[in-house]
Design a protein around this motif. Structure first.
Motif, PDB file in Angstrom:
ATOM      1  N   VAL A   1     -11.254  47.871 126.586  1.00  0.00           N
ATOM      2  CA  VAL A   1      -9.929  46.801 126.948  1.00  0.00           C
ATOM      3  C   VAL A   1      -9.939  46.964 128.621  1.00  0.00           C
ATOM      4  O   VAL A   1     -10.323  47.764 129.494  1.00  0.00           O
TER       5      VAL A   1
ATOM      6  N   GLU B   1      -0.679  46.970 131.522  1.00  0.00           N
ATOM      7  CA  GLU B   1      -0.668  45.878 130.357  1.00  0.00           C
ATOM      8  C   GLU B   1      -2.095  45.710 130.166  1.00  0.00           C
ATOM      9  O   GLU B   1      -3.050  45.335 130.952  1.00  0.00           O
ATOM     10  N   VAL B   2      -2.335  45.331 128.860  1.00  0.00           N
ATOM     11  CA  VAL B   2      -3.788  45.082 128.453  1.00  0.00           C
ATOM     12  C   VAL B   2      -3.947  43.663 128.534  1.00  0.00           C
ATOM     13  O   VAL B   2      -3.161  42.929 128.071  1.00  0.00           O
ATOM     14  N   VAL B   3      -4.820  43.259 129.328  1.00  0.00           N
ATOM     15  CA  VAL B   3      -4.961  41.839 129.650  1.00  0.00           C
ATOM     16  C   VAL B   3      -5.972  41.310 128.797  1.00  0.00           C
ATOM     17  O   VAL B   3      -6.323  39.952 128.989  1.00  0.00           O
ATOM     18  N   GLU B   4      -7.086  42.169 128.571  1.00  0.00           N
ATOM     19  CA  GLU B   4      -8.179  41.565 127.647  1.00  0.00           C
ATOM     20  C   GLU B   4      -8.625  42.812 126.874  1.00  0.00           C
ATOM     21  O   GLU B   4      -8.738  43.879 127.301  1.00  0.00           O
ATOM     22  N   SER B   5      -8.954  42.383 125.655  1.00  0.00           N
ATOM     23  CA  SER B   5      -9.347  43.502 124.824  1.00  0.00           C
ATOM     24  C   SER B   5     -10.642  42.907 124.152  1.00  0.00           C
ATOM     25  O   SER B   5     -10.759  41.871 123.299  1.00  0.00           O
TER      26      SER B   5
ATOM     27  N   TYR C   1      -5.960  47.611 120.307  1.00  0.00           N
ATOM     28  CA  TYR C   1      -5.086  47.294 121.364  1.00  0.00           C
ATOM     29  C   TYR C   1      -5.113  45.669 121.343  1.00  0.00           C
ATOM     30  O   TYR C   1      -6.278  45.109 121.351  1.00  0.00           O
ATOM     31  N   LYS C   2      -4.064  44.991 121.650  1.00  0.00           N
ATOM     32  CA  LYS C   2      -4.115  43.629 121.771  1.00  0.00           C
ATOM     33  C   LYS C   2      -3.432  43.184 122.943  1.00  0.00           C
ATOM     34  O   LYS C   2      -2.768  43.849 123.614  1.00  0.00           O
ATOM     35  N   VAL C   3      -3.718  42.193 123.474  1.00  0.00           N
ATOM     36  CA  VAL C   3      -3.447  41.501 124.974  1.00  0.00           C
ATOM     37  C   VAL C   3      -1.575  41.553 125.042  1.00  0.00           C
ATOM     38  O   VAL C   3      -1.146  41.215 124.051  1.00  0.00           O
ATOM     39  N   GLY C   4      -1.214  42.171 125.819  1.00  0.00           N
ATOM     40  CA  GLY C   4       0.239  42.283 126.219  1.00  0.00           C
ATOM     41  C   GLY C   4       0.745  43.842 125.890  1.00  0.00           C
ATOM     42  O   GLY C   4       1.846  44.176 126.302  1.00  0.00           O
TER      43      GLY C   4
ATOM     44  N   TYR D   1      -6.953  47.670 138.461  1.00  0.00           N
ATOM     45  CA  TYR D   1      -7.414  47.198 137.182  1.00  0.00           C
ATOM     46  C   TYR D   1      -8.419  48.494 136.518  1.00  0.00           C
ATOM     47  O   TYR D   1      -9.073  49.164 137.482  1.00  0.00           O
TER      48      TYR D   1
END
Length: 338
Positions: A37, A77-81, A86-89, A101
């Motif tokens: 992620v 915050e997760v911005v790409e997965s 885990y999911k974005v957001g 990052y």
């Protein structure tokens, strides 16, 4: 993928740390592989222990490698997965270091943890509801082991660890006395954090004066002490410790520039049959869930109102860190990255 500003340790300090020990670098963020992620850091943590890791010397943790990102805690915050976990957001806390990052392997145990920001602000997961808070919890509950009505003292009382210690101690019906630097910090410790008293070490600069102030604030002596500082402060507290008193030794910031920190009255450990135990909270992961639950409740219900010093932008990190080592921060020291 976004470009990524980072702070590297460029060279090791000789004596006091300086801004010239650090280097700002811009790097390319690698493309994600399966199971990874990309986290955009909102805040990064600055902590006194980082100073020790800048040295190439034997310690409880390996030295910070030269030419690599300074290590430390982050929330973001997760911005790409490319992970099912885990999911974005998702808001997460991790150990992403001094950079904007980080790419994280989601399957790595302890690398990331989802957090709920409904009642606890995201930044507090680096302070009161994070490593500093758990540090305070372990020292109080597992080492000092106080009984209701006893007096406990904590140095650096207005900081991230000290403020959590105070809230945890008051929840156990203890008399809590803080030691902090300056009238404003002492006022915050008593008025906002609810300590019973706070002593300004800047107004009592030698052992005798500080010991006298402690005597006035701790009429029944001191049963437990949480040590963050060492030096004159520890010497003064030692003179007021009760028989069979217990000391949780967490930090010795007075010696973080590499100078020896002598103890003036070691004989008191024997005279008063005291217990002194040093500890590193990362070696006690088994207590983290219990500690974080209590700390989250204290923050969520307003019984712990932690204060933060926030530097803006990654470029500000070195000077903010040097200020932390000099006590210029007020509460938990953070760097905001967005």
């Amino acid at each position: 993928m976004p470009t990524n500003k980072q702070i590297h340790l460029d060279n090791r300090p000789a004596g006091e740390a300086s801004a010239s020990n650090f280097k700002l670098v811009t790097a390319e963020t690698p493309a994600l592989q399966d199971g990874q992620v990309l986290v955009r850091h909102h805040f990064m943590s600055l902590d006194p222990y980082m100073r020790g890791r800048m040295n190439d010397s034997k310690s409880y943790a390996a030295p910070q490698p030269l030419g690599q990102v300074m290590q430390g805690g982050t929330v973001g915050e997760v911005v790409e997965s490319k992970s099912d976990k885990y999911k974005v957001g998702d808001k997460v806390v991790g150990f992403g270091g001094w950079q904007e990052y980080s790419v994280v392997n989601a399957d790595q145990v302890g690398a990331l943890r989802k957090v709920d920001t409904t009642h606890v602000p995201l930044s507090h997961y680096l302070g009161a509801v994070g490593m500093p808070g758990v540090t305070a919890w372990y020292g109080l509950v597992k080492i000092i082991q106080p009984k209701a009505g006893q007096t406990v003292v904590v140095s650096a009382a207005s900081g991230a660890v000290g403020s959590a210690f105070g809230a945890l101690a008051k929840a156990r019906d203890l008399r809590v006395v803080g030691i902090a630097g300056g009238e404003d910090k002492c006022k915050y410790v008593t008025d906002d954090l609810g300590f019973d008293a706070c002593i300004d070490y800047k107004a009592h600069r030698d052992v005798g004066a500080l010991s006298k102030a402690l005597k006035a604030a701790c009429l029944d002596g001191i049963s437990g002490y949480f040590e963050n500082v060492g030096g004159v402060v520890m010497d003064a507290v030692m003179t007021r410790m009760n028989a069979f008193g217990r000391i949780a030794l967490c930090g010795m910031i007075a010696g973080y520039d590499g100078k020896p920190v002598p103890m003036s009255f070691p004989q008191l450990l024997l005279t008063n049959r005291m217990t002194l135990e040093g500890f590193i909270v990362s070696e006690h992961m088994e207590v983290w869930p219990e500690a974080l639950t209590e700390l989250g409740m204290l923050v969520g219900t307003g019984k712990l109102r932690p204060r933060e010093s926030v530097a803006q932008g990654i470029e500000a990190a070195p000077e903010a860190f040097l200020g932390l080592l000099k006590g210029r921060n007020f509460g938990k020291q953070l760097v905001k990255l967005i």
